[in-house]
Design a protein around this motif. Structure first.
Motif, PDB file in Angstrom:
ATOM      1  N   TYR A   6       0.219  37.640  -3.498  1.00  0.00           N
ATOM      2  CA  TYR A   6      -0.627  36.829  -4.379  1.00  0.00           C
ATOM      3  C   TYR A   6      -1.906  37.615  -4.603  1.00  0.00           C
ATOM      4  O   TYR A   6      -2.352  38.390  -3.742  1.00  0.00           O
ATOM      5  N   SER A   7      -2.486  37.420  -5.786  1.00  0.00           N
ATOM      6  CA  SER A   7      -3.676  38.186  -6.158  1.00  0.00           C
ATOM      7  C   SER A   7      -4.820  37.239  -6.463  1.00  0.00           C
ATOM      8  O   SER A   7      -4.690  36.330  -7.297  1.00  0.00           O
ATOM      9  N   ARG A   8      -5.942  37.460  -5.772  1.00  0.00           N
ATOM     10  CA  ARG A   8      -7.125  36.640  -6.054  1.00  0.00           C
ATOM     11  C   ARG A   8      -7.719  36.958  -7.419  1.00  0.00           C
ATOM     12  O   ARG A   8      -8.311  36.082  -8.047  1.00  0.00           O
ATOM     13  N   SER A   9      -7.579  38.193  -7.837  1.00  0.00           N
ATOM     14  CA  SER A   9      -8.171  38.545  -9.126  1.00  0.00           C
ATOM     15  C   SER A   9      -7.471  37.846 -10.283  1.00  0.00           C
ATOM     16  O   SER A   9      -8.095  37.507 -11.287  1.00  0.00           O
ATOM     17  N   LYS A  10      -6.196  37.596 -10.119  1.00  0.00           N
ATOM     18  CA  LYS A  10      -5.459  36.907 -11.180  1.00  0.00           C
ATOM     19  C   LYS A  10      -5.542  35.387 -11.017  1.00  0.00           C
ATOM     20  O   LYS A  10      -5.732  34.663 -11.983  1.00  0.00           O
TER      21      LYS A  10
ATOM     22  N   HIS B 260       0.849  -1.188   0.000  1.00  0.00           N
ATOM     23  CA  HIS B 260       0.000   0.000   0.000  1.00  0.00           C
ATOM     24  C   HIS B 260       0.886   1.239   0.000  1.00  0.00           C
ATOM     25  O   HIS B 260       1.897   1.285   0.711  1.00  0.00           O
ATOM     26  N   ALA B 261       0.502   2.198  -0.818  1.00  0.00           N
ATOM     27  CA  ALA B 261       1.251   3.449  -0.906  1.00  0.00           C
ATOM     28  C   ALA B 261       0.771   4.409   0.177  1.00  0.00           C
ATOM     29  O   ALA B 261      -0.409   4.406   0.540  1.00  0.00           O
ATOM     30  N   PRO B 262       1.680   5.258   0.696  1.00  0.00           N
ATOM     31  CA  PRO B 262       1.254   6.256   1.682  1.00  0.00           C
ATOM     32  C   PRO B 262       0.397   7.336   1.032  1.00  0.00           C
ATOM     33  O   PRO B 262       0.462   7.569  -0.174  1.00  0.00           O
ATOM     34  N   GLU B 263      -0.384   7.999   1.845  1.00  0.00           N
ATOM     35  CA  GLU B 263      -1.259   9.054   1.370  1.00  0.00           C
ATOM     36  C   GLU B 263      -1.403  10.096   2.464  1.00  0.00           C
ATOM     37  O   GLU B 263      -0.977   9.883   3.612  1.00  0.00           O
ATOM     38  N   PHE B 264      -2.001  11.228   2.069  1.00  0.00           N
ATOM     39  CA  PHE B 264      -2.172  12.289   3.045  1.00  0.00           C
ATOM     40  C   PHE B 264      -2.967  11.762   4.250  1.00  0.00           C
ATOM     41  O   PHE B 264      -3.911  10.969   4.101  1.00  0.00           O
ATOM     42  N   ALA B 265      -2.603  12.248   5.444  1.00  0.00           N
ATOM     43  CA  ALA B 265      -3.289  11.805   6.656  1.00  0.00           C
ATOM     44  C   ALA B 265      -4.721  12.310   6.704  1.00  0.00           C
ATOM     45  O   ALA B 265      -5.582  11.673   7.329  1.00  0.00           O
ATOM     46  N   LYS B 266      -5.011  13.437   6.062  1.00  0.00           N
ATOM     47  CA  LYS B 266      -6.358  13.994   6.048  1.00  0.00           C
ATOM     48  C   LYS B 266      -6.472  14.964   4.873  1.00  0.00           C
ATOM     49  O   LYS B 266      -5.494  15.195   4.147  1.00  0.00           O
ATOM     50  N   TYR B 267      -7.654  15.496   4.697  1.00  0.00           N
ATOM     51  CA  TYR B 267      -7.864  16.507   3.666  1.00  0.00           C
ATOM     52  C   TYR B 267      -7.477  17.864   4.259  1.00  0.00           C
ATOM     53  O   TYR B 267      -7.975  18.269   5.312  1.00  0.00           O
ATOM     54  N   TYR B 268      -6.557  18.545   3.559  1.00  0.00           N
ATOM     55  CA  TYR B 268      -6.033  19.805   4.059  1.00  0.00           C
ATOM     56  C   TYR B 268      -6.715  20.967   3.348  1.00  0.00           C
ATOM     57  O   TYR B 268      -6.825  20.980   2.112  1.00  0.00           O
ATOM     58  N   GLU B 269      -7.193  21.917   4.121  1.00  0.00           N
ATOM     59  CA  GLU B 269      -7.747  23.154   3.591  1.00  0.00           C
ATOM     60  C   GLU B 269      -6.677  24.233   3.756  1.00  0.00           C
ATOM     61  O   GLU B 269      -6.521  24.828   4.835  1.00  0.00           O
ATOM     62  N   THR B 270      -5.919  24.463   2.699  1.00  0.00           N
ATOM     63  CA  THR B 270      -4.751  25.334   2.757  1.00  0.00           C
ATOM     64  C   THR B 270      -5.059  26.671   2.080  1.00  0.00           C
ATOM     65  O   THR B 270      -5.765  26.712   1.055  1.00  0.00           O
ATOM     66  N   PHE B 271      -4.563  27.728   2.659  1.00  0.00           N
ATOM     67  CA  PHE B 271      -4.725  29.041   2.036  1.00  0.00           C
ATOM     68  C   PHE B 271      -3.415  29.814   2.190  1.00  0.00           C
ATOM     69  O   PHE B 271      -2.583  29.522   3.061  1.00  0.00           O
ATOM     70  N   VAL B 272      -3.262  30.804   1.285  1.00  0.00           N
ATOM     71  CA  VAL B 272      -2.114  31.692   1.336  1.00  0.00           C
ATOM     72  C   VAL B 272      -2.642  33.132   1.299  1.00  0.00           C
ATOM     73  O   VAL B 272      -3.617  33.445   0.589  1.00  0.00           O
ATOM     74  N   CYS B 273      -2.087  33.960   2.114  1.00  0.00           N
ATOM     75  CA  CYS B 273      -2.545  35.342   2.188  1.00  0.00           C
ATOM     76  C   CYS B 273      -2.025  36.141   0.975  1.00  0.00           C
ATOM     77  O   CYS B 273      -0.934  35.874   0.447  1.00  0.00           O
ATOM     78  N   GLU B 274      -2.828  37.081   0.554  1.00  0.00           N
ATOM     79  CA  GLU B 274      -2.407  37.908  -0.572  1.00  0.00           C
ATOM     80  C   GLU B 274      -1.147  38.713  -0.226  1.00  0.00           C
ATOM     81  O   GLU B 274      -0.340  39.003  -1.090  1.00  0.00           O
TER      82      GLU B 274
ATOM     83  N   SER C 123       2.683   7.564  -3.785  1.00  0.00           N
ATOM     84  CA  SER C 123       1.423   8.075  -4.317  1.00  0.00           C
ATOM     85  C   SER C 123       1.544   9.589  -4.443  1.00  0.00           C
ATOM     86  O   SER C 123       2.414  10.215  -3.831  1.00  0.00           O
ATOM     87  N   THR C 124       0.683  10.152  -5.285  1.00  0.00           N
ATOM     88  CA  THR C 124       0.688  11.591  -5.505  1.00  0.00           C
ATOM     89  C   THR C 124      -0.596  12.175  -4.938  1.00  0.00           C
ATOM     90  O   THR C 124      -1.701  11.717  -5.279  1.00  0.00           O
ATOM     91  N   GLY C 125      -0.433  13.148  -4.067  1.00  0.00           N
ATOM     92  CA  GLY C 125      -1.572  13.855  -3.508  1.00  0.00           C
ATOM     93  C   GLY C 125      -1.532  15.309  -3.924  1.00  0.00           C
ATOM     94  O   GLY C 125      -0.468  15.931  -3.939  1.00  0.00           O
ATOM     95  N   THR C 126      -2.652  15.857  -4.291  1.00  0.00           N
ATOM     96  CA  THR C 126      -2.723  17.240  -4.749  1.00  0.00           C
ATOM     97  C   THR C 126      -3.244  18.115  -3.622  1.00  0.00           C
ATOM     98  O   THR C 126      -4.298  17.835  -3.047  1.00  0.00           O
ATOM     99  N   LEU C 127      -2.501  19.151  -3.343  1.00  0.00           N
ATOM    100  CA  LEU C 127      -2.863  20.093  -2.288  1.00  0.00           C
ATOM    101  C   LEU C 127      -3.485  21.316  -2.944  1.00  0.00           C
ATOM    102  O   LEU C 127      -2.882  21.938  -3.825  1.00  0.00           O
ATOM    103  N   THR C 128      -4.698  21.669  -2.561  1.00  0.00           N
ATOM    104  CA  THR C 128      -5.399  22.833  -3.094  1.00  0.00           C
ATOM    105  C   THR C 128      -5.125  24.021  -2.181  1.00  0.00           C
ATOM    106  O   THR C 128      -5.427  23.981  -0.986  1.00  0.00           O
ATOM    107  N   ILE C 129      -4.542  25.082  -2.790  1.00  0.00           N
ATOM    108  CA  ILE C 129      -4.170  26.271  -2.022  1.00  0.00           C
ATOM    109  C   ILE C 129      -5.009  27.435  -2.529  1.00  0.00           C
ATOM    110  O   ILE C 129      -4.950  27.785  -3.721  1.00  0.00           O
ATOM    111  N   ARG C 130      -5.799  28.020  -1.622  1.00  0.00           N
ATOM    112  CA  ARG C 130      -6.635  29.160  -1.988  1.00  0.00           C
ATOM    113  C   ARG C 130      -5.927  30.452  -1.598  1.00  0.00           C
ATOM    114  O   ARG C 130      -5.209  30.500  -0.599  1.00  0.00           O
ATOM    115  N   VAL C 131      -6.175  31.470  -2.396  1.00  0.00           N
ATOM    116  CA  VAL C 131      -5.635  32.802  -2.104  1.00  0.00           C
ATOM    117  C   VAL C 131      -6.716  33.567  -1.358  1.00  0.00           C
ATOM    118  O   VAL C 131      -7.860  33.678  -1.821  1.00  0.00           O
ATOM    119  N   CYS C 132      -6.362  34.091  -0.184  1.00  0.00           N
ATOM    120  CA  CYS C 132      -7.347  34.723   0.685  1.00  0.00           C
ATOM    121  C   CYS C 132      -6.833  36.081   1.132  1.00  0.00           C
ATOM    122  O   CYS C 132      -5.627  36.340   1.158  1.00  0.00           O
TER     123      CYS C 132
END
Length: 789
Positions: free
Chosen positions: A556-560, A484-498, A580-589
């Motif tokens: 970082y710019s949310r408009s762009k 079995h391949a390793p995977e993220f321990a949980k679903y991460y809600e990641t954000f980066v400040c503008e 394994s490959t896990g994709t991390l979604t990073i929102r701009v806030c």
């Protein structure tokens, strides 16, 4: 035999000079021994002078229980003042005067009127007076005298108890006191021998004797044994008159019991005992009882049994039954007829409370020989182990042998054995066994992550006797393989400040793995090779199974770009290596100065920054109301233009419009006038269809007449039935139009219908910057270059 005594009563009547000559002990008056003083009378007033005493008598005696024909004469009172002319009167007072004792008032003679009992009253005190009949004056002072009752032997001795009970230990020495008996005699002990009691033994010799004066009973024989005789009855006599002939006597009975002492050792009635036991008897099974006899009782007869020696002392045990004082022989270990068929034990019985006084009689114990034979029975197969533990890799192939169980028949016959798996413990039939040799093999693939342990039961059965079976538990442990391949321990809600700075940590990620490597988990993190030099973010492996996501640029710019996708590869360190490959979604806030997130929505950029939430809601409501009014106005305008097409006002069919927009269904009452349905005068005349070409209309339908006061529900049901049976009728859904399509999208229109350039290629590379939601459109319109972006 009664003795009679005569008593002479003397009455002394003397003058004063005679009284003076008598001893003081014989006087009964309280005056001077020579003279008496008479007082001066109140009337004459003469001076005092001495006068001579005129009367006196001794103590009187009477015989008790007098049975003569006449009354018993006691004595006579007389004074020298009595001239015999009858002028004096004698009066008697005191104990029994007038009833027991009667006096002749003229002569002073005293008689006993009744028979007297000394034991009831031994003396009587009386007073005598001499009175002048004419004047009533006493001629002599009142005098006191005593009448004593002489005793006769009329009472026999009586014991304080009618029956005495006593006990004495057996084997007591001669002269040991047992008990003292006491008899009393009511006769006068100070007069003669009437009350002198002497004790003697009438029954109980030669075992006991009694002291004639004290009444103490003692043993008269040595070594009296309770086992020979326990109860004795002794009769004691008490006789007065000092035991002489003619004396009265009384008797009592004394019951004497000999109490037990431990003077007897236990003895087995036989020297050898025989018992047998089947070899299948479980430990604790009683085989038989033996008992050593002890004539003593109570704790003196308590016996403790033990096995002193023998070749079966480790295979058998003996316990003592406290109620019956028997020794119970029990099985201590499992027996095996094939190993040993006969055991010999030496059992010892010993008193638990020996008496030191009798130890010289010999040892207070005894021994006996016990022989136990083992009986052969048909036993079930016996496995070589009490349980089996088998370990197997989870990637083992089907049909692989994983282990073996072994059982054999313990009997001399050595019957053949066959093996099977209890399917109640293996419902999925993952394992199987070769019936001939007990080898276990796999029938289905294994998965440690699903079931790490399997507990099955293997049955061994004798082929010649299928009733003889045995079971054994088999514990199968599935060993882990790195599959079995390793995977993220949980679903991460990641954000980066503008306003983020380069090198800032925005997220720490960790991983989990279903496998369990023996040396523990070790994970490694890195970016996908295509994103190894990501312009916005980087990853740092913390070497502790975690990794940090870092920013690589300032701002970082949310408009762009409102969202970034960061694919991360996770490796383990076991063999073979799994990843394994896990994709991390990073929102701009938007964040405050301290880095706290405030808003991540892209629509928030279009709203004035100075308006509050309540103001924004109010503005939206106003816009919606205006749009609704515009739509209603437009609809009314269109309805007026199309009004000539309507044949009749009573047409209650829905308004069919050309927009493919489905309305609210049965609950939508704004698309038509419900009042038309409630009109009882409504008629459906021969009308032309408005929704089809005239050539395609079939035969004109005529509706059934509607009676007055018809129910609206029946009206609707009939119309539904008519339209259901009409093949040319369209579906009567309520179709409504709403001239409001919602807020504009920040992406503008993607349709090519309104494009100014209908021919030629356009540049859609900006779609790649809009995030993962527009990735599909970017792939469709961007071409091959968009994939690399």
């Amino acid at each position: 035999m009664m003795r009679t005594y005569s008593l002479t009563v003397l009455l002394w009547s003397c003058m004063f000079h005679a009284i003076h000559m008598m001893s003081p002990e014989k006087r009964t008056n309280k005056h001077s021994h020579s003279e008496s003083i008479t007082g001066l009378s109140e009337n004459d007033g003469k001076t005092l002078h001495r006068t001579k005493r005129g009367w006196m008598w001794n103590q009187f005696f009477l015989l008790e229980e007098y049975t003569g024909p006449d009354t018993q004469y006691v004595g006579k009172l007389h004074t020298d003042q009595d001239k015999g002319d009858g002028n004096l009167k004698y009066i008697l007072t005191g104990d029994g005067a007038g009833s027991l004792f009667i006096i002749d008032e003229n002569t002073g003679d005293i008689h006993a009127a009744k028979k007297l009992d000394r034991e009831e009253k031994s003396l009587y005190v009386l007073r005598a007076k001499a009175i002048d009949r004419k004047t009533g004056r006493q001629v002599e002072p009142e005098s006191e005298f005593i009448i004593k009752i002489h005793d006769i032997n009329d009472n026999e001795p009586k014991f304080t108890k009618d029956m005495y009970t006593a006990s004495i230990p057996e084997m007591a020495g001669v002269g040991t006191s047992v008990i003292q008996v006491t008899a009393t005699d009511a006769d006068d002990a100070n007069y003669g021998n009437s009350a002198k009691v002497v004790y003697s033994i009438l029954q109980g010799q030669p075992y006991f004797s009694v002291d004639p004066e004290t009444g103490i009973i003692k043993t008269a024989l040595p070594d009296m044994s309770r086992e020979n005789r326990e109860q004795y009855q002794v009769v004691i006599q008490a006789k007065d008159m000092g035991g002489q002939m003619g004396g009265l006597s009384g008797t009592t009975t004394v019951n004497i019991t000999l109490t037990d002492v431990n003077d007897n050792p236990p003895r087995f009635p036989q020297s050898t005992y025989q018992f047998s036991s089947p070899e299948s008897a479980p430990p604790g099974t009683p085989l038989g009882r033996i008992k050593a006899n002890d004539p003593d009782v109570g704790e003196n007869a308590e016996i403790e049994y033990s096995i002193s020696n023998g070749d079966g002392s480790d295979m058998f045990d003996i316990i003592t039954d406290k109620d019956t004082q028997e020794g119970i022989i029990t099985v201590k270990k499992h027996l095996d007829f094939e190993s040993k068929m006969l055991y010999t034990l030496r059992v010892e019985a010993i008193n638990t409370h020996p008496d030191p006084r009798f130890l010289q009689l010999g040892p207070f114990k005894d021994t006996a020989l016990v022989k136990i034979s083992v009986e052969d029975i048909d036993e079930p197969p016996v496995f070589s182990r009490p349980w089996y533990l088998i370990e197997v890799d989870e990637d083992a192939k089907e049909g692989s042998i994983i282990g073996q169980v072994v059982a054999q028949d313990p009997d001399v016959t050595k019957n053949a054995i066959k093996y099977s798996v209890d399917r109640h413990t293996d419902l999925d039939r993952i394992f199987n066994i070769y019936s001939g040799n007990g080898s276990l093999f796999i029938s289905k693939p294994l998965d440690r992550e699903e079931t790490p342990w399997h507990n099955i039961t293997v049955i061994a059965t004798e082929i010649n006797n299928p009733k003889q079976t045995s079971q054994i538990p088999v514990f199968i442990r599935i060993l882990d393989i790195n599959d079995h391949a390793p995977e993220f321990a949980k679903y991460y809600e990641t954000f980066v400040c503008e306003n983020a700075k380069a090198g800032q940590l925005i997220q720490t990620v960790s991983a989990v793995d279903k496998d369990e490597p023996p040396r523990g988990h070790k994970f490694f993190f890195e970016l996908v090779p295509e994103f190894a030099l990501h312009p916005n973010f980087s990853i740092v492996d913390n070497k502790d199974n975690t990794a940090g996501i870092m920013t690589r640029r300032n701002g970082y710019s949310r408009s762009k770009m409102s969202t970034y996708l960061l694919p991360i590869i996770i490796f383990d360190n076991d063999y073979p290596i799994q990843s394994s490959t896990g994709t991390l979604t990073i929102r701009v806030c938007a964040c405050d100065s301290r880095g706290n997130m405030q808003s991540c929505s892209a629509e928030a950029l279009l709203l004035p920054a100075g308006l509050s939430t309540g103001a924004l809601v109010a503005i939206l409501l106003c816009i919606i109301i205006l749009l609704v009014l515009v739509v209603l106005f437009t609809a009314l305008k269109r309805q007026r233009k199309k009004e000539p097409l309507i044949i009749s006002k009573d047409d209650v069919r829905d308004n069919i419009v050309t927009y493919n927009d489905e309305g609210g269904g049965e609950e939508d009452t704004q698309a038509f006038d419900i009042g038309a349905l409630r009109n009882p005068e409504a008629r459906e005349e021969s009308k032309m269809r408005r929704d089809v070409i005239p050539e395609t209309i079939f035969q004109i339908r005529r509706t059934a007449p509607i009676w007055e006061n018809i129910d609206v529900q029946d009206f609707i049901h009939r119309r539904l039935k008519e339209n259901d049976l009409d093949p040319a009728a369209p579906p009567y859904d309520s179709l409504a139009t709403y001239a409001y399509e919602g807020n504009d999208s920040i992406a503008n229109s993607l349709s090519s219908l309104e494009s100014l350039t209908t021919e030629g290629n356009q540049d859609y590379d900006y779609l790649s910057d809009w995030g993962p939601r527009f990735k599909k459109l970017a792939d469709m319109y961007g071409g091959e270059d968009s994939d690399r972006d």
